[in-house]
Write an enzyme that holds these catalytic residues in place. Structure first.
Site, mmCIF file in Angstrom:
data_model
loop_
_atom_site.group_PDB
_atom_site.id
_atom_site.type_symbol
_atom_site.label_atom_id
_atom_site.label_comp_id
_atom_site.label_asym_id
_atom_site.label_seq_id
_atom_site.Cartn_x
_atom_site.Cartn_y
_atom_site.Cartn_z
ATOM 1 N N ASN A 55 22.520 53.857 -88.578
ATOM 2 C CA ASN A 55 22.799 54.994 -86.608
ATOM 3 C C ASN A 55 24.382 55.505 -86.812
ATOM 4 O OD1 ASN A 55 21.974 52.154 -87.071
ATOM 5 N ND2 ASN A 55 22.404 52.762 -84.728
ATOM 6 N N HIS B 194 11.777 60.159 -80.846
ATOM 7 C CA HIS B 194 12.719 60.860 -80.034
ATOM 8 C C HIS B 194 13.838 61.319 -80.764
ATOM 9 C CE1 HIS B 194 15.424 57.881 -79.342
ATOM 10 N NE2 HIS B 194 14.522 56.176 -79.597
ATOM 11 N N CYS C 77 22.833 51.738 -78.194
ATOM 12 C CA CYS C 77 22.597 50.743 -77.480
ATOM 13 C C CYS C 77 23.376 49.506 -77.081
ATOM 14 C CB CYS C 77 21.198 50.119 -78.051
ATOM 15 S SG CYS C 77 20.470 51.045 -80.084
ATOM 16 N N SER D 277 10.223 56.489 -85.364
ATOM 17 C CA SER D 277 10.491 56.675 -83.515
ATOM 18 C C SER D 277 10.395 58.051 -83.144
ATOM 19 C CB SER D 277 11.802 55.675 -83.172
ATOM 20 O OG SER D 277 11.761 56.099 -81.697
ATOM 21 N N THR E 39 -3.954 50.064 -74.211
ATOM 22 C CA THR E 39 -3.878 52.118 -74.339
ATOM 23 C C THR E 39 -3.421 52.301 -74.616
ATOM 24 O OG1 THR E 39 -5.795 51.309 -72.335
ATOM 25 C CG2 THR E 39 -5.153 53.389 -72.752
ATOM 26 N N GLN F 293 16.713 56.557 -87.582
ATOM 27 C CA GLN F 293 16.802 57.316 -88.336
ATOM 28 C C GLN F 293 16.988 58.712 -89.563
ATOM 29 O OE1 GLN F 293 19.229 56.990 -85.103
ATOM 30 N NE2 GLN F 293 19.358 58.204 -86.519
ATOM 31 N N GLY G 283 10.401 52.759 -81.494
ATOM 32 C CA GLY G 283 11.107 52.049 -82.656
ATOM 33 C C GLY G 283 11.288 50.535 -82.785
#
Lengths: 123, 395
Positions: free
Chosen positions: B154, B204, B328, B202, B240, B182, B74
């Site tokens: 979030n 996860h 965070c 994102s 890659t 979120q 994200g």
């Protein structure tokens, strides 16, 4: 962010929690920015600190540092307390490691000790 | 509750990979070792896997596969969207509009652009965390090139009026980006119907692996490349690709968006049960955020007289995982900027804990957690320098 074993133990089992009614003096430090408050109450006899208690609204290290400060104070003279209970001395007792962002907790405890001593002297 | 059982109530920070995602990834790690840019068979197979995931991501948000670009998550998607649009559209203007409650990857990207000479307006929010729409309308000018407003916050879960914002942006010929990190799996997002130009995802956050995400970029949007280098991903994002993680991402988003209505219904009931139980167990608490315009997975609660991190660490000892402020921001000193922006004072912000549920959270877990939260708050309040009162009686 890692807290030492010693700091966490102090946090989970704080000593001297509470107030001293009719205390000889109180040292109160407020951190407006972070919304934290630390209060140290002392009982003084013949210039010696015979009892100390604390109340802290704050994060884990703030609670641990203020608890440790009260332990360190008891038995010292007012001058000894003001001189020897520094932020680094407190951190040393709590495992010797505290991240940069949290050293303010130890500094706050040092200030609270000095404030209590100063307020006694003012009387 | 068995001893040593972990009760995970921090799904807004991250989620565990589902078993299905895990298995597909292990399989991919083993079999799909080729570089997707290589033209021999192993390379073509890896590339085919990527194409399949692009289709899945596109389907999840109502986009076309060629509008999906994989990123490292994200934060990269947000950085690319904001910096990429700003730098590519300098000839059209230098003004960006965002909100005060965005994720740090959005706010810091804007701050970086301010150093490059861009002007940024940060729209304030009301006490529920909803952006002040009239301020947004006022802020748009002839130099505005981008509006970036998150779909759902979030920390408190408040959902923004993105359809209205998208229409406003379109009417003013301004590009609209939304950080939907979120929201995926909880809000049905169709970028074409809503009118979104760019959207960040994102993996996860919905049982996918960490370190992978995507940026949806509407066809025709003028955007500068962010990661320079090789010509992967239509020469839009060098590097890659993390094939196995992308495979996991594809499975995760497919599963997450398959049953949004059912999922949301369950989360709503669990959240309702949590709020009922906790308000009966603990007094002097405050719920933060909007009551209805919100994600059902998040409950942000302020415990008067009990500092958040202290409560968190007490719960940690009992195997209950929660968050204070945003993940965070942990490790930093300052009270949550989101809560402060909503008008909470520093003390209230400092006494806030975020609980976030998943479709796997059970009532049994809630019962156990609430009892431990009650004990933790009681202990911390007994140490506190802040005394709390009910009807003038000290508690």
């Amino acid at each position: 962010m890692e807290y030492t074993e010693e700091l966490l133990n102090e946090f989970y089992n704080p000593a001297n929690v509470g107030v001293i009614k009719a205390a000889s003096a109180v040292g109160k430090i407020v951190d407006d920015e972070n919304g934290e408050i630390m209060k140290i109450y002392i009982s003084v006899e013949k210039n010696k600190i015979v009892d100390a208690k604390f109340q802290t609204y704050g994060c884990v290290p703030s609670i641990a540092c203020s608890s440790m400060a009260t332990k360190m104070m008891i038995g010292l003279t007012l001058e000894e307390a003001a001189a020897s209970i520094t932020a680094s001395a407190i951190v040393k007792e709590l495992g010797g490691k505290l991240s940069d962002t949290k050293t303010r907790s130890a500094e706050m405890a040092e200030k609270a000790v000095k404030a209590a001593v100063k307020n006694y002297s003012k009387k | 509750m068995e001893k040593n059982k972990i009760v995970y109530l921090d799904n807004a920070a991250t989620t565990a990979m589902s078993n299905e995602v895990y298995c597909e990834m292990i399989d991919a790690y083993g079999k799909l070792y080729g570089n997707p840019s290589s033209i021999y068979k192993a390379g073509r197979e890896a590339d085919a896997a990527l194409r399949s995931v692009r289709e899945k991501v596109a389907k999840a948000i109502g986009a076309s596969a060629n509008e999906i670009y994989f990123t490292s998550g994200g934060s990269e998607a947000n950085n690319w969207a904001i910096k990429g649009i700003a730098r590519a559209n300098r000839d059209k203007g230098n003004h960006i509009i965002t909100s005060v409650i965005e994720h740090p990857s959005v706010l810091e990207s804007c701050k970086a652009l301010e150093k490059e000479g861009f002007k940024v307006t940060y729209i304030p929010v009301d006490e529920f965390g909803v952006i002040k729409y009239s301020e947004l309308v006022k802020a748009i000018g002839p130099n505005t090139i981008l509006i970036s407003i998150m779909t759902a916050n979030n920390e408190v879960g408040t959902v923004q009026p993105i359809k209205a914002i998208a229409e406003l942006a379109k009417a003013n010929d301004v590009i609209f980006h939304t950080d939907a990190v979120q929201a995926i799996g909880q809000i049905d997002l169709n970028v074409k119907d809503i009118g979104i130009d760019m959207l960040s995802i994102s993996a996860h956050k919905f049982n996918g692996p960490k370190g992978v995400g995507a940026l949806y970029i509407k066809k025709g949007t003028k955007i500068q490349k962010f990661i320079d280098g090789g010509e992967q991903q239509r020469n839009m994002r060098a590097g890659t690709e993390n094939v196995a993680a992308i495979v996991g991402f594809g499975k995760a988003i497919e599963d997450a968006t398959a049953n949004i209505e059912e999922n949301t219904k369950y989360l709503k009931s669990i959240r309702k049960y949590f709020l009922k139980t906790i308000s009966e167990a603990i007094h002097n608490i405050q719920l933060n955020g909007h009551n209805t315009q919100r994600l059902q997975s998040i409950a942000s609660i302020s415990f008067e007289g009990a500092e958040g991190e202290a409560v968190l660490m007490m719960l940690d000892r009992e195997g209950i995982y929660v968050s204070t402020g945003s993940a965070c921001a942990s490790g930093s000193n300052k009270p949550s900027y989101v809560l402060l922006a909503m008008g909470k004072d520093a003390e209230t912000a400092a006494s806030t804990v975020r609980f976030s549920f998943s479709k796997n959270t059970t009532k049994e877990e809630i019962d156990y957690a609430v009892e431990e939260i009650r004990k933790a708050v009681k202990k911390i309040r007994s140490i506190s320098a802040v005394r709390i009162y009910k009807n003038k009686v000290e508690l």
